[in-house]
Design an enzyme around this catalytic site. Structure first.
Site, PDB file in Angstrom:
ATOM      1  CG  ASN A 109      -1.660   1.136   1.477  1.00  4.79           C
ATOM      2  OD1 ASN A 109      -1.841   1.955   0.412  1.00  4.79           O
ATOM      3  ND2 ASN A 109      -2.404   1.416   2.457  1.00  4.79           N
ATOM      4  CD1 TRP A 110       3.771   1.238  -2.665  1.00  5.69           C
ATOM      5  CD2 TRP A 110       3.679   2.245  -4.728  1.00  5.69           C
ATOM      6  NE1 TRP A 110       4.647   0.527  -3.568  1.00  5.69           N
ATOM      7  CE2 TRP A 110       4.485   1.144  -5.028  1.00  5.69           C
ATOM      8  CE3 TRP A 110       3.390   2.711  -5.911  1.00  5.69           C
ATOM      9  CZ2 TRP A 110       5.193   0.743  -6.031  1.00  5.69           C
ATOM     10  CZ3 TRP A 110       4.046   2.453  -7.049  1.00  5.69           C
ATOM     11  CH2 TRP A 110       4.992   1.378  -7.085  1.00  5.69           C
ATOM     12  CE  LYS A 111      -0.155   3.475   4.494  1.00  3.26           C
ATOM     13  NZ  LYS A 111      -0.340   3.578   6.114  1.00  3.26           N
TER      14      LYS A 111
ATOM     15  CG  HIS B  98      -6.022   2.248   4.972  1.00  2.00           C
ATOM     16  ND1 HIS B  98      -5.493   3.276   5.708  1.00  2.00           N
ATOM     17  CD2 HIS B  98      -4.881   1.395   4.688  1.00  2.00           C
ATOM     18  CE1 HIS B  98      -4.392   3.046   6.020  1.00  2.00           C
ATOM     19  NE2 HIS B  98      -3.964   1.792   5.615  1.00  2.00           N
TER      20      HIS B  98
ATOM     21  CD  GLU C 106      -3.127   5.792   6.435  1.00  5.89           C
ATOM     22  OE1 GLU C 106      -2.887   6.100   4.998  1.00  5.89           O
ATOM     23  OE2 GLU C 106      -2.113   5.155   7.255  1.00  5.89           O
TER      24      GLU C 106
ATOM     25  CD  GLU D  31      -3.572  -2.203   7.057  1.00  9.73           C
ATOM     26  OE1 GLU D  31      -2.647  -2.331   6.812  1.00  9.73           O
ATOM     27  OE2 GLU D  31      -4.440  -1.298   6.870  1.00  9.73           O
TER      28      GLU D  31
ATOM     29  N   GLY E 156       2.280   2.202  10.723  1.00  8.82           N
ATOM     30  CA  GLY E 156       3.275   3.496  10.727  1.00  8.82           C
ATOM     31  C   GLY E 156       3.697   3.817  12.030  1.00  8.82           C
TER      32      GLY E 156
ATOM     33  CB  SER F  65       4.742  -1.951  12.224  1.00  5.66           C
ATOM     34  OG  SER F  65       4.399  -0.504  12.606  1.00  5.66           O
TER      35      SER F  65
ATOM     36  N   GLY G 108       2.564  -0.979   4.208  1.00  2.00           N
ATOM     37  CA  GLY G 108       2.643   0.376   3.892  1.00  2.00           C
ATOM     38  C   GLY G 108       4.435   0.537   3.788  1.00  2.00           C
ATOM     39  N   GLY G 109       4.828   1.323   4.765  1.00  2.00           N
ATOM     40  CA  GLY G 109       6.090   1.961   4.663  1.00  2.00           C
ATOM     41  C   GLY G 109       7.052   1.082   4.177  1.00  2.00           C
TER      42      GLY G 109
HETATM   43  P1  PGA Z   1       2.509   0.313   7.576  1.00  2.00           P
HETATM   44  O1  PGA Z   1       1.292   0.741   6.872  1.00  2.00           O
HETATM   45  O2  PGA Z   1       3.111  -0.855   7.006  1.00  2.00           O
HETATM   46  O3  PGA Z   1       3.726   1.629   7.309  1.00  2.00           O
HETATM   47  O4  PGA Z   1       2.463   0.520   9.140  1.00  2.00           O
HETATM   48  C1  PGA Z   1       0.358  -0.340   6.788  1.00  2.00           C
HETATM   49  C2  PGA Z   1      -1.023   0.046   6.080  1.00  2.00           C
HETATM   50  O5  PGA Z   1      -1.582   1.114   6.562  1.00  2.00           O
HETATM   51  O6  PGA Z   1      -1.598  -0.384   5.129  1.00  2.00           O
END
Ligand code: PGA
Length: 251
Positions: free
Chosen positions: A11-13, A93, A95, A165, A171, A210, A231-232
């Protein structure tokens, strides 16, 4: 380790321009993707989805509107996502829920539209730290799972993927323990089974929050954990590939 084939979805956001996406793809596709016994997929910003065409990497958008077309400035529809060759769509998601007003009701509409369009929905669910500390996490997840799955036909239910999640792990560098990831992914499957029956046994339930090359094998040890949403660490093709390698079952 689950018997379902795992999926490690990036997930590149809101990261990467088209040229950055191109160099990521050049790096990733040069690696041995058929060796590890797991699948990859990338949820990229809508602006660089066209870069994935013909690259052999399954991909999807991070959001879409549930209406087919109309006066919805800034939104994209399922047919626009499909038109770019995408096969997946990320829905709900945290966010989107926390920052952009996504609700269980809008997630439900999006799941229906995605299934109708032939897109595979990856539905995100998760609890806040306060909800966990007040022991409300099981109820919260049950409510989110039921909202998108109530009354689905078996053929529809088969297409759904979930990503558990915990919001406190996204994050933050704070990863859920292996036991917590397993317990909650099993809970997602249990609730989904109550709604749709035994198809839930073949549904992939991912863990997200994470995930890194160093912790993915431990997280994947859980019987009900069928992969990860990353994500990250997914922004770097080397790290992302290592997650695929470390997280996939060894023959
Ligand atoms: P993260 O994000 O791996 O940076 O914690 C995961 C996500 O939000 O899908």
């Amino acid at each position: 380790m689950s018997s379902r084939r795992p999926l490690f979805a990036a997930n590149w956001k809101m990261h990467k321009t088209r040229s950055e996406a191109r160099s990521f793809l050049a790096d990733l596709t040069a690696r041995d993707l058929s060796g590890p016994a797991g699948d990859v997929a990338v949820f990229a910003p809508a602006t660089c989805l066209s870069e994935f065409e013909g690259k052999g990497i399954p991909f999807g958008a991070q959001n879409m509107h549930y209406e087919a077309k109309g006066a919805f400035t800034g939104e994209i529809s399922s047919s626009m996502v499909l038109d770019l060759g995408a096969s997946l769509i990320l829905i709900g998601h945290s966010e989107r829920r926390q920052l952009f007003g996504e609700t269980d009701a809008t997630c439900r509409k999006k799941v229906e539209v995605a299934l109708e369009a032939g897109l595979t929905p990856v539905v995100c669910i998760g609890e806040t730290l306060e909800e966990r500390e007040s022991h409300g996490h099981f109820a919260k997840i049950a409510k989110q799972v039921r909202a998108v799955s109530e009354g689905l036909r078996e053929a529809q239910a088969l297409k759904l993927i979930f990503a558990y999640e915990p919001i406190w792990a996204i994050g933050t560098g704070k990863v859920a323990s292996e036991a917590q990831a397993q317990e909650m992914c099993a809970h997602v499957r249990k609730i989904f089974r109550e709604e749709v029956g035994s198809v839930a046994d073949s549904t992939r339930v991912l863990y997200g929050g994470s995930v890194k090359p160093e912790n993915v094998a431990g997280i994947m040890a859980g019987e009900d954990v069928d992969g990860a949403l990353i994500g990250g660490a997914s922004l770097d093709p080397e790290k992302y590939y290592q997650i695929l390698v470390e997280g996939s079952p060894k023959s």
